[in-house]
Design a protein around this motif. Sequence first.
Motif, PDB file in Angstrom:
ATOM      1  N   LEU A  51       0.821  -1.402  -0.113  1.00 53.18           N
ATOM      2  CA  LEU A  51       0.089  -0.047   0.033  1.00 53.18           C
ATOM      3  C   LEU A  51       0.640   1.206  -0.005  1.00 53.18           C
ATOM      4  N   ILE A  52       2.081   1.279   0.536  1.00 59.52           N
ATOM      5  CA  ILE A  52       2.829   2.401   0.600  1.00 59.52           C
ATOM      6  C   ILE A  52       4.157   2.206  -0.093  1.00 59.52           C
ATOM      7  N   ASN A  53       4.096   1.270  -1.111  1.00 65.40           N
ATOM      8  CA  ASN A  53       4.982   0.822  -2.197  1.00 65.40           C
ATOM      9  C   ASN A  53       6.573   0.959  -1.643  1.00 65.40           C
ATOM     10  N   TYR A  54       6.455   0.127  -0.484  1.00 64.01           N
ATOM     11  CA  TYR A  54       7.903  -0.047   0.148  1.00 64.01           C
ATOM     12  C   TYR A  54       8.590  -1.242  -0.295  1.00 64.01           C
ATOM     13  N   LYS A  55       9.411  -1.425  -1.288  1.00 64.97           N
ATOM     14  CA  LYS A  55       9.708  -2.711  -1.774  1.00 64.97           C
ATOM     15  C   LYS A  55      10.621  -3.538  -0.933  1.00 64.97           C
ATOM     16  N   PRO A  56      11.559  -2.937  -0.012  1.00 66.59           N
ATOM     17  CA  PRO A  56      12.362  -3.752   0.646  1.00 66.59           C
ATOM     18  C   PRO A  56      11.546  -4.801   1.596  1.00 66.59           C
ATOM     19  N   PHE A  57      10.467  -3.962   2.088  1.00 62.16           N
ATOM     20  CA  PHE A  57       9.743  -4.679   3.257  1.00 62.16           C
ATOM     21  C   PHE A  57       8.791  -5.532   2.439  1.00 62.16           C
ATOM     22  N   ILE A  58       8.286  -5.444   1.235  1.00 59.68           N
ATOM     23  CA  ILE A  58       7.485  -6.045   0.469  1.00 59.68           C
ATOM     24  C   ILE A  58       8.012  -7.467   0.194  1.00 59.68           C
ATOM     25  N   ILE A  59       9.352  -7.496  -0.338  1.00 62.78           N
ATOM     26  CA  ILE A  59      10.086  -8.779  -0.527  1.00 62.78           C
ATOM     27  C   ILE A  59      10.669  -9.318   1.014  1.00 62.78           C
ATOM     28  N   LEU A  60      10.660  -8.696   2.046  1.00 59.29           N
ATOM     29  CA  LEU A  60      10.920  -9.234   3.308  1.00 59.29           C
ATOM     30  C   LEU A  60       9.825  -9.930   3.817  1.00 59.29           C
ATOM     31  N   GLU A  61       8.634  -9.208   3.734  1.00 59.64           N
ATOM     32  CA  GLU A  61       7.447  -9.870   4.380  1.00 59.64           C
ATOM     33  C   GLU A  61       6.909 -11.006   3.443  1.00 59.64           C
ATOM     34  N   GLY A  62       7.072 -10.647   2.096  1.00 58.00           N
ATOM     35  CA  GLY A  62       6.708 -11.825   1.338  1.00 58.00           C
ATOM     36  C   GLY A  62       7.294 -13.056   1.358  1.00 58.00           C
ATOM     37  N   THR A  63       8.665 -13.000   1.460  1.00 58.54           N
ATOM     38  CA  THR A  63       9.482 -13.922   1.576  1.00 58.54           C
ATOM     39  C   THR A  63       9.095 -14.839   3.009  1.00 58.54           C
ATOM     40  N   TRP A  64       8.818 -14.109   3.907  1.00 62.72           N
ATOM     41  CA  TRP A  64       8.544 -14.467   5.385  1.00 62.72           C
ATOM     42  C   TRP A  64       7.192 -15.354   5.382  1.00 62.72           C
ATOM     43  N   ALA A  65       6.179 -14.560   4.510  1.00 57.33           N
ATOM     44  CA  ALA A  65       5.028 -15.452   4.498  1.00 57.33           C
ATOM     45  C   ALA A  65       5.119 -16.591   3.637  1.00 57.33           C
ATOM     46  N   ILE A  66       5.859 -16.659   2.561  1.00 62.11           N
ATOM     47  CA  ILE A  66       6.224 -18.074   1.791  1.00 62.11           C
ATOM     48  C   ILE A  66       6.809 -19.115   2.480  1.00 62.11           C
ATOM     49  N   VAL A  67       7.996 -18.551   3.241  1.00 60.29           N
ATOM     50  CA  VAL A  67       8.710 -19.655   3.789  1.00 60.29           C
ATOM     51  C   VAL A  67       7.864 -20.213   4.979  1.00 60.29           C
ATOM     52  N   SER A  68       6.786 -19.482   5.576  1.00 60.92           N
ATOM     53  CA  SER A  68       6.243 -20.010   6.633  1.00 60.92           C
ATOM     54  C   SER A  68       4.958 -20.949   6.160  1.00 60.92           C
ATOM     55  N   ILE A  69       4.522 -20.537   4.932  1.00 60.11           N
ATOM     56  CA  ILE A  69       3.622 -21.487   4.235  1.00 60.11           C
ATOM     57  C   ILE A  69       4.186 -22.853   3.893  1.00 60.11           C
TER      58      ILE A  69
END
Length: 80
Positions: A51-69
Amino acid sequence: MNYNDIIGTIGVGLILIAYFLNIFSLIKKDGKFYFLLNILGASLACYASLLINYKPFIILEGTWAIVSIFGFFKVKRLKD
């Protein structure tokens, strides 16, 4: 506090709750609940970052979610 902040705060809060519950041995680090908290928390934090277009945290949190899945399904498969 705007919509982005609320979503991000809830997401980060869920990740921190999972971490503290694990550290104090209230939940198992390889338990389904631990992974579910991380999946939901990281997904919300990733969405807030989008929503705020902050790419570093999009990558970090997206990766965290995928690894957790992956972790969730690994645990689910081993316990079933």
